[in-house]
Write a protein that holds these residues in place. Sequence first.
Motif, PDB file in Angstrom:
ATOM      1  N   ASP A   1     -10.151 -24.426 -24.417  1.00  0.00           N
ATOM      2  CA  ASP A   1     -10.187 -23.626 -25.453  1.00  0.00           C
ATOM      3  C   ASP A   1      -9.701 -24.586 -26.821  1.00  0.00           C
ATOM      4  O   ASP A   1     -10.079 -24.545 -27.871  1.00  0.00           O
ATOM      5  CB  ASP A   1      -9.108 -22.793 -25.395  1.00  0.00           C
ATOM      6  CG  ASP A   1      -9.545 -21.501 -24.292  1.00  0.00           C
ATOM      7  OD1 ASP A   1     -10.751 -21.550 -23.987  1.00  0.00           O
ATOM      8  OD2 ASP A   1      -8.885 -20.860 -23.766  1.00  0.00           O
ATOM      9  N   THR A   2      -8.721 -25.599 -26.741  1.00  0.00           N
ATOM     10  CA  THR A   2      -8.269 -26.363 -27.567  1.00  0.00           C
ATOM     11  C   THR A   2      -9.597 -27.057 -28.204  1.00  0.00           C
ATOM     12  O   THR A   2      -9.825 -27.338 -29.376  1.00  0.00           O
ATOM     13  CB  THR A   2      -7.287 -27.178 -27.544  1.00  0.00           C
ATOM     14  OG1 THR A   2      -7.318 -28.052 -26.347  1.00  0.00           O
ATOM     15  CG2 THR A   2      -5.980 -26.424 -27.252  1.00  0.00           C
ATOM     16  N   ASP A   3     -10.390 -27.751 -27.323  1.00  0.00           N
ATOM     17  CA  ASP A   3     -11.498 -28.537 -27.646  1.00  0.00           C
ATOM     18  C   ASP A   3     -12.529 -27.737 -28.554  1.00  0.00           C
ATOM     19  O   ASP A   3     -13.060 -28.047 -29.400  1.00  0.00           O
ATOM     20  CB  ASP A   3     -12.132 -29.065 -26.419  1.00  0.00           C
ATOM     21  CG  ASP A   3     -11.531 -30.189 -25.862  1.00  0.00           C
ATOM     22  OD1 ASP A   3     -10.427 -30.782 -26.583  1.00  0.00           O
ATOM     23  OD2 ASP A   3     -11.531 -30.386 -24.520  1.00  0.00           O
ATOM     24  N   LEU A   4     -12.588 -26.413 -27.818  1.00  0.00           N
ATOM     25  CA  LEU A   4     -13.567 -25.573 -28.676  1.00  0.00           C
ATOM     26  C   LEU A   4     -13.254 -25.306 -30.085  1.00  0.00           C
ATOM     27  O   LEU A   4     -13.854 -25.492 -31.152  1.00  0.00           O
ATOM     28  CB  LEU A   4     -14.058 -24.485 -27.844  1.00  0.00           C
ATOM     29  CG  LEU A   4     -14.752 -23.243 -28.383  1.00  0.00           C
ATOM     30  CD1 LEU A   4     -16.289 -23.944 -28.716  1.00  0.00           C
ATOM     31  CD2 LEU A   4     -14.947 -22.067 -27.708  1.00  0.00           C
TER      32      LEU A   4
ATOM     33  N   SER B   1     -10.780 -26.720 -31.884  1.00  0.00           N
ATOM     34  CA  SER B   1     -10.884 -27.910 -32.869  1.00  0.00           C
ATOM     35  C   SER B   1     -12.224 -28.323 -33.364  1.00  0.00           C
ATOM     36  O   SER B   1     -12.334 -28.805 -34.460  1.00  0.00           O
ATOM     37  CB  SER B   1     -10.112 -29.095 -32.068  1.00  0.00           C
ATOM     38  OG  SER B   1     -10.950 -29.666 -31.031  1.00  0.00           O
ATOM     39  N   SER B   2     -13.303 -28.168 -32.426  1.00  0.00           N
ATOM     40  CA  SER B   2     -14.543 -28.667 -32.919  1.00  0.00           C
ATOM     41  C   SER B   2     -15.188 -27.538 -33.864  1.00  0.00           C
ATOM     42  O   SER B   2     -15.801 -27.665 -34.740  1.00  0.00           O
ATOM     43  CB  SER B   2     -15.501 -28.269 -31.572  1.00  0.00           C
ATOM     44  OG  SER B   2     -15.116 -29.170 -30.606  1.00  0.00           O
ATOM     45  N   LEU B   3     -14.829 -26.416 -33.828  1.00  0.00           N
ATOM     46  CA  LEU B   3     -15.044 -25.226 -34.645  1.00  0.00           C
ATOM     47  C   LEU B   3     -14.402 -25.413 -36.025  1.00  0.00           C
ATOM     48  O   LEU B   3     -14.818 -25.420 -37.094  1.00  0.00           O
ATOM     49  CB  LEU B   3     -14.612 -23.664 -34.155  1.00  0.00           C
ATOM     50  CG  LEU B   3     -15.533 -23.380 -33.312  1.00  0.00           C
ATOM     51  CD1 LEU B   3     -14.990 -22.062 -32.513  1.00  0.00           C
ATOM     52  CD2 LEU B   3     -16.898 -23.098 -33.486  1.00  0.00           C
TER      53      LEU B   3
ATOM     54  N   VAL C   1     -13.448 -28.640 -37.323  1.00  0.00           N
ATOM     55  CA  VAL C   1     -14.146 -29.566 -37.857  1.00  0.00           C
ATOM     56  C   VAL C   1     -15.154 -29.236 -38.448  1.00  0.00           C
ATOM     57  O   VAL C   1     -15.719 -29.685 -39.548  1.00  0.00           O
ATOM     58  CB  VAL C   1     -14.275 -30.686 -36.633  1.00  0.00           C
ATOM     59  CG1 VAL C   1     -15.261 -31.915 -37.184  1.00  0.00           C
ATOM     60  CG2 VAL C   1     -13.049 -31.549 -36.112  1.00  0.00           C
ATOM     61  N   ALA C   2     -16.243 -28.398 -37.704  1.00  0.00           N
ATOM     62  CA  ALA C   2     -17.424 -28.000 -38.306  1.00  0.00           C
ATOM     63  C   ALA C   2     -17.157 -27.168 -39.520  1.00  0.00           C
ATOM     64  O   ALA C   2     -17.882 -27.268 -40.564  1.00  0.00           O
ATOM     65  CB  ALA C   2     -18.174 -27.296 -37.212  1.00  0.00           C
ATOM     66  N   ARG C   3     -16.207 -26.343 -39.516  1.00  0.00           N
ATOM     67  CA  ARG C   3     -15.948 -25.630 -40.822  1.00  0.00           C
ATOM     68  C   ARG C   3     -15.480 -26.378 -41.975  1.00  0.00           C
ATOM     69  O   ARG C   3     -15.795 -26.093 -43.023  1.00  0.00           O
ATOM     70  CB  ARG C   3     -14.848 -24.558 -40.335  1.00  0.00           C
ATOM     71  CG  ARG C   3     -14.447 -23.330 -41.391  1.00  0.00           C
ATOM     72  CD  ARG C   3     -15.806 -22.494 -41.614  1.00  0.00           C
ATOM     73  NE  ARG C   3     -15.214 -21.361 -42.507  1.00  0.00           N
ATOM     74  CZ  ARG C   3     -16.232 -20.845 -43.355  1.00  0.00           C
ATOM     75  NH1 ARG C   3     -17.434 -20.983 -43.216  1.00  0.00           N
ATOM     76  NH2 ARG C   3     -15.582 -19.915 -44.174  1.00  0.00           N
TER      77      ARG C   3
END
Length: 60
Positions: free
Chosen positions: A2-5, A7-9, A11-13
Amino acid sequence: MDTDLASSLMVARTAQTQQSVQLAVFKKSHDMQTQLLDMLLQPAQAVLPPGQGTQVDKTA
């Protein structure tokens, strides 16, 4: 996972926000340059009064 998802969101935002700001600055810069050119070209487009510019004064 969940933390990877998350953090990826995040970074994308962040990247989307940076691109939006860059685009806004670019548009504003373009608008300012267009206004400057319009201001500088305005006197050049002015119509001469009748009779002015029809003869060359060689004594001047």
